[in-house]
Structures are given as C-alpha cells and as structure tokens.
Design a protein around this motif. Structure first.
Motif, PDB file in Angstrom:
ATOM      1  N   LEU A 140     -19.162  13.817  31.135  1.00 12.29           N
ATOM      2  CA  LEU A 140     -19.161  13.133  32.238  1.00 12.29           C
ATOM      3  C   LEU A 140     -20.329  12.646  32.874  1.00 12.29           C
ATOM      4  CD1 LEU A 140     -17.044  11.213  33.870  1.00 12.29           C
ATOM      5  CD2 LEU A 140     -16.632  13.169  35.450  1.00 12.29           C
ATOM      6  N   ARG A 141     -20.606  11.271  33.155  1.00 12.01           N
ATOM      7  CA  ARG A 141     -21.788  10.790  33.722  1.00 12.01           C
ATOM      8  C   ARG A 141     -21.510   9.615  34.736  1.00 12.01           C
ATOM      9  NH1 ARG A 141     -26.967  11.721  34.721  1.00 12.01           N
ATOM     10  NH2 ARG A 141     -28.607  10.131  34.251  1.00 12.01           N
ATOM     11  N   PRO A 142     -21.236  10.290  35.837  1.00 11.97           N
ATOM     12  CA  PRO A 142     -20.848   9.225  36.962  1.00 11.97           C
ATOM     13  C   PRO A 142     -22.078   8.244  37.323  1.00 11.97           C
ATOM     14  CG  PRO A 142     -20.957  11.225  38.185  1.00 11.97           C
ATOM     15  CD  PRO A 142     -21.197  11.555  36.459  1.00 11.97           C
ATOM     16  N   GLY A 143     -22.210   7.276  37.594  1.00 16.95           N
ATOM     17  CA  GLY A 143     -23.018   6.220  38.202  1.00 16.95           C
ATOM     18  C   GLY A 143     -22.563   5.266  39.147  1.00 16.95           C
ATOM     19  N   ALA A 144     -23.614   4.577  39.581  1.00 16.70           N
ATOM     20  CA  ALA A 144     -23.323   3.509  40.781  1.00 16.70           C
ATOM     21  C   ALA A 144     -24.307   2.299  40.392  1.00 16.70           C
ATOM     22  CB  ALA A 144     -23.538   3.865  42.211  1.00 16.70           C
ATOM     23  N   TYR A 145     -23.644   1.163  40.610  1.00 12.72           N
ATOM     24  CA  TYR A 145     -24.182   0.063  40.010  1.00 12.72           C
ATOM     25  C   TYR A 145     -23.857  -1.113  40.995  1.00 12.72           C
ATOM     26  CZ  TYR A 145     -24.598   2.856  35.805  1.00 12.72           C
ATOM     27  OH  TYR A 145     -25.046   3.994  34.888  1.00 12.72           O
ATOM     28  N   ALA A 146     -24.691  -2.124  40.842  1.00 14.51           N
ATOM     29  CA  ALA A 146     -24.386  -3.341  42.078  1.00 14.51           C
ATOM     30  C   ALA A 146     -24.815  -4.608  41.244  1.00 14.51           C
ATOM     31  CB  ALA A 146     -25.203  -2.928  43.025  1.00 14.51           C
ATOM     32  N   ILE A 147     -23.943  -5.603  41.792  1.00 16.11           N
ATOM     33  CA  ILE A 147     -24.243  -6.980  41.641  1.00 16.11           C
ATOM     34  C   ILE A 147     -24.833  -7.609  42.813  1.00 16.11           C
ATOM     35  CG2 ILE A 147     -23.018  -9.234  41.439  1.00 16.11           C
ATOM     36  CD1 ILE A 147     -20.879  -8.081  40.066  1.00 16.11           C
ATOM     37  N   LEU A 148     -26.136  -7.635  42.760  1.00 15.46           N
ATOM     38  CA  LEU A 148     -27.062  -8.264  43.887  1.00 15.46           C
ATOM     39  C   LEU A 148     -27.348  -9.857  43.902  1.00 15.46           C
ATOM     40  CD1 LEU A 148     -29.715  -5.437  43.579  1.00 15.46           C
ATOM     41  CD2 LEU A 148     -27.774  -5.503  45.109  1.00 15.46           C
ATOM     42  N   GLN A 149     -26.925 -10.367  44.864  1.00 14.27           N
ATOM     43  CA  GLN A 149     -26.789 -11.636  44.732  1.00 14.27           C
ATOM     44  C   GLN A 149     -27.527 -12.386  46.117  1.00 14.27           C
ATOM     45  OE1 GLN A 149     -22.990 -13.666  44.756  1.00 14.27           O
ATOM     46  NE2 GLN A 149     -23.831 -16.022  44.931  1.00 14.27           N
ATOM     47  N   GLN A 150     -28.568 -13.004  45.820  1.00 11.30           N
ATOM     48  CA  GLN A 150     -29.221 -13.814  46.922  1.00 11.30           C
ATOM     49  C   GLN A 150     -29.060 -15.413  46.552  1.00 11.30           C
ATOM     50  OE1 GLN A 150     -33.671 -13.529  47.487  1.00 11.30           O
ATOM     51  NE2 GLN A 150     -32.999 -12.278  49.367  1.00 11.30           N
ATOM     52  N   ASN A 151     -28.253 -16.152  47.435  1.00  8.85           N
ATOM     53  CA  ASN A 151     -28.134 -17.435  47.320  1.00  8.85           C
ATOM     54  C   ASN A 151     -27.327 -17.564  45.887  1.00  8.85           C
ATOM     55  OD1 ASN A 151     -29.525 -18.249  49.874  1.00  8.85           O
ATOM     56  ND2 ASN A 151     -31.366 -18.038  48.697  1.00  8.85           N
ATOM     57  N   ASP A 152     -27.909 -18.411  44.936  1.00 10.88           N
ATOM     58  CA  ASP A 152     -27.173 -18.664  43.583  1.00 10.88           C
ATOM     59  C   ASP A 152     -28.010 -17.764  42.624  1.00 10.88           C
ATOM     60  OD1 ASP A 152     -25.259 -20.301  44.565  1.00 10.88           O
ATOM     61  OD2 ASP A 152     -26.394 -22.274  44.148  1.00 10.88           O
ATOM     62  N   ARG A 153     -28.688 -16.787  42.953  1.00  9.33           N
ATOM     63  CA  ARG A 153     -29.451 -16.000  42.092  1.00  9.33           C
ATOM     64  C   ARG A 153     -28.925 -14.637  42.035  1.00  9.33           C
ATOM     65  NH1 ARG A 153     -35.515 -16.061  43.266  1.00  9.33           N
ATOM     66  NH2 ARG A 153     -34.621 -15.435  44.903  1.00  9.33           N
ATOM     67  N   ILE A 154     -28.944 -13.940  40.578  1.00 14.94           N
ATOM     68  CA  ILE A 154     -28.594 -12.710  40.565  1.00 14.94           C
ATOM     69  C   ILE A 154     -29.816 -11.554  40.103  1.00 14.94           C
ATOM     70  CG2 ILE A 154     -26.925 -10.862  39.431  1.00 14.94           C
ATOM     71  CD1 ILE A 154     -25.430 -13.284  41.190  1.00 14.94           C
ATOM     72  N   LEU A 155     -29.932 -10.591  40.743  1.00 18.38           N
ATOM     73  CA  LEU A 155     -31.009  -9.593  40.389  1.00 18.38           C
ATOM     74  C   LEU A 155     -30.572  -8.603  39.404  1.00 18.38           C
ATOM     75  CD1 LEU A 155     -34.150  -8.719  41.087  1.00 18.38           C
ATOM     76  CD2 LEU A 155     -33.085  -7.322  42.848  1.00 18.38           C
ATOM     77  N   LEU A 156     -31.118  -8.577  38.284  1.00 19.89           N
ATOM     78  CA  LEU A 156     -30.898  -7.701  37.287  1.00 19.89           C
ATOM     79  C   LEU A 156     -32.327  -6.957  36.721  1.00 19.89           C
ATOM     80  CD1 LEU A 156     -29.218  -9.883  34.421  1.00 19.89           C
ATOM     81  CD2 LEU A 156     -28.189  -8.559  36.175  1.00 19.89           C
ATOM     82  N   THR A 157     -31.952  -5.940  36.157  1.00 17.26           N
ATOM     83  CA  THR A 157     -33.016  -4.989  35.693  1.00 17.26           C
ATOM     84  C   THR A 157     -33.222  -4.919  34.439  1.00 17.26           C
ATOM     85  OG1 THR A 157     -33.964  -2.817  35.695  1.00 17.26           O
ATOM     86  CG2 THR A 157     -31.742  -3.010  35.618  1.00 17.26           C
ATOM     87  N   PHE A 158     -34.307  -5.044  33.681  1.00 19.60           N
ATOM     88  CA  PHE A 158     -34.684  -5.219  32.209  1.00 19.60           C
ATOM     89  C   PHE A 158     -35.141  -3.695  32.007  1.00 19.60           C
ATOM     90  CE2 PHE A 158     -36.808  -5.649  28.276  1.00 19.60           C
ATOM     91  CZ  PHE A 158     -35.859  -6.228  27.732  1.00 19.60           C
ATOM     92  N   GLN A 159     -34.636  -3.067  30.935  1.00 17.41           N
ATOM     93  CA  GLN A 159     -34.743  -1.789  30.704  1.00 17.41           C
ATOM     94  C   GLN A 159     -35.538  -1.855  29.337  1.00 17.41           C
ATOM     95  OE1 GLN A 159     -32.317   1.646  31.238  1.00 17.41           O
ATOM     96  NE2 GLN A 159     -32.386   2.122  29.072  1.00 17.41           N
ATOM     97  N   ASP A 160     -36.841  -1.278  28.853  1.00 18.11           N
ATOM     98  CA  ASP A 160     -37.230  -1.403  27.598  1.00 18.11           C
ATOM     99  C   ASP A 160     -37.006  -0.289  26.694  1.00 18.11           C
ATOM    100  OD1 ASP A 160     -39.085   0.467  28.515  1.00 18.11           O
ATOM    101  OD2 ASP A 160     -40.687  -1.172  28.712  1.00 18.11           O
ATOM    102  N   SER A 161     -36.500   0.846  27.260  1.00 19.61           N
ATOM    103  CA  SER A 161     -36.134   2.013  26.535  1.00 19.61           C
ATOM    104  C   SER A 161     -34.907   2.831  26.710  1.00 19.61           C
ATOM    105  CB  SER A 161     -37.492   2.703  26.558  1.00 19.61           C
ATOM    106  OG  SER A 161     -37.144   4.037  25.601  1.00 19.61           O
ATOM    107  N   PRO A 162     -34.093   3.335  26.274  1.00 20.13           N
ATOM    108  CA  PRO A 162     -34.425   3.222  24.747  1.00 20.13           C
ATOM    109  C   PRO A 162     -33.913   2.304  23.822  1.00 20.13           C
ATOM    110  CG  PRO A 162     -32.462   4.537  25.266  1.00 20.13           C
ATOM    111  CD  PRO A 162     -32.915   3.872  26.659  1.00 20.13           C
TER     112      PRO A 162
END
Length: 149
Positions: A19-41
C-alpha cells in the motif's frame, strides 16, 4: 463503507502489493494548469504530488511534494476525491497499490525551481493537461474538476 474507484490494470494474482498512499493536486491559475514532468523511470506528465511518508499528515505531504516537484507553495487545498491503481514502481522495486488522494488548490508562491531530481514544472492549458497526463485516474479528476468549475 465507500468503495474507492480503481483506474488502470486490476491487481495480478500472485503479486504482493505494498500500500502506497499519496497526495496529488490539480493546481490552477487562471486558465492554466501546473503539471510536473518526470523523466525517470518513465517520461510522463503527472499531477504534482507523491507519496505520504509514514506518520506524515496528508496535507503536509501534499505541500512538501508539490514544492519538491514544482517549486511552488500552495494555498487552500480542498480534497475532491481518491482513486486506486495497481502498478510496478521500478524506482522502489515494488508492486504498489497506490491510493491517490486528489486535491484542488491554487499555486501561491514560486520559491524556486523543482528540487526533486528529474522533475520539471510546466504550465499548460486545461485541454493539454487532460491529454498530457499519463494515468487515467489523473485524467478523470481533471475532466471532473473542469466540468464543475
């Protein structure tokens, strides 16, 4: 008891899942969304967030992970749901039942660049966010959130 919806592959017989609990968010500013790009694995866009450490409060984990992955602090997180997915996590060499708690929040202050290795932050449109994120559960919550705003 409320059932938590599963997205993605069902659990495989004969595999022990951690079991691996995690917390994630939809981050909005005006009409834009902040995502993260992960390059590994794997090369993939994700909702910012990550694992909740043992004895760590979920909101503290959310704030910590977002700061590490995007460089932003957040304000007024509000839980909008949760989902499960069963995946192999090669970076930890485990099969995990990820219990993903999803929040909606506003980015507050840019403290600097992401500090977590292999992560970059990207502002995208709502439609790009839906098409870019790698997992179906993230996509579901993005669509649901934008319908309700």
């Amino acid at each position: 008891m409320q059932m938590i919806r599963r997205f993605g592959e069902p659990p495989h017989d004969g595999i022990k899942y951690t079991l691996r609990p995690g917390a994630y968010a939809i981050l909005q500013q005006n009409d834009r969304i902040l995502l993260t790009f992960q390059d590994s694995p794997f090369l993939e866009f994700q909702l910012p967030g990550g694992g909740i450490d043992p004895n760590e409060n979920v909101i503290h984990a959310l704030r910590r992970e977002i700061l590490e992955e995007t460089g932003y602090t957040i304000g007024a997180p509000r839980k909008i749901g949760a989902f499960r997915r069963f995946v192999h996590m090669p970076e930890y060499n485990i099969w995990a039942e990820k219990l993903c708690h999803i929040y909606y929040a506003r980015p507050a202050l840019k403290k600097g660049p992401p500090t977590e290795a292999g992560h970059t932050s990207h502002w995208v449109s709502k439609q790009q966010a839906i098409s870019f994120v790698a997992n179906v559960g993230d996509r579901h919550f993005l669509r649901r959130t934008f319908r309700s705003l």
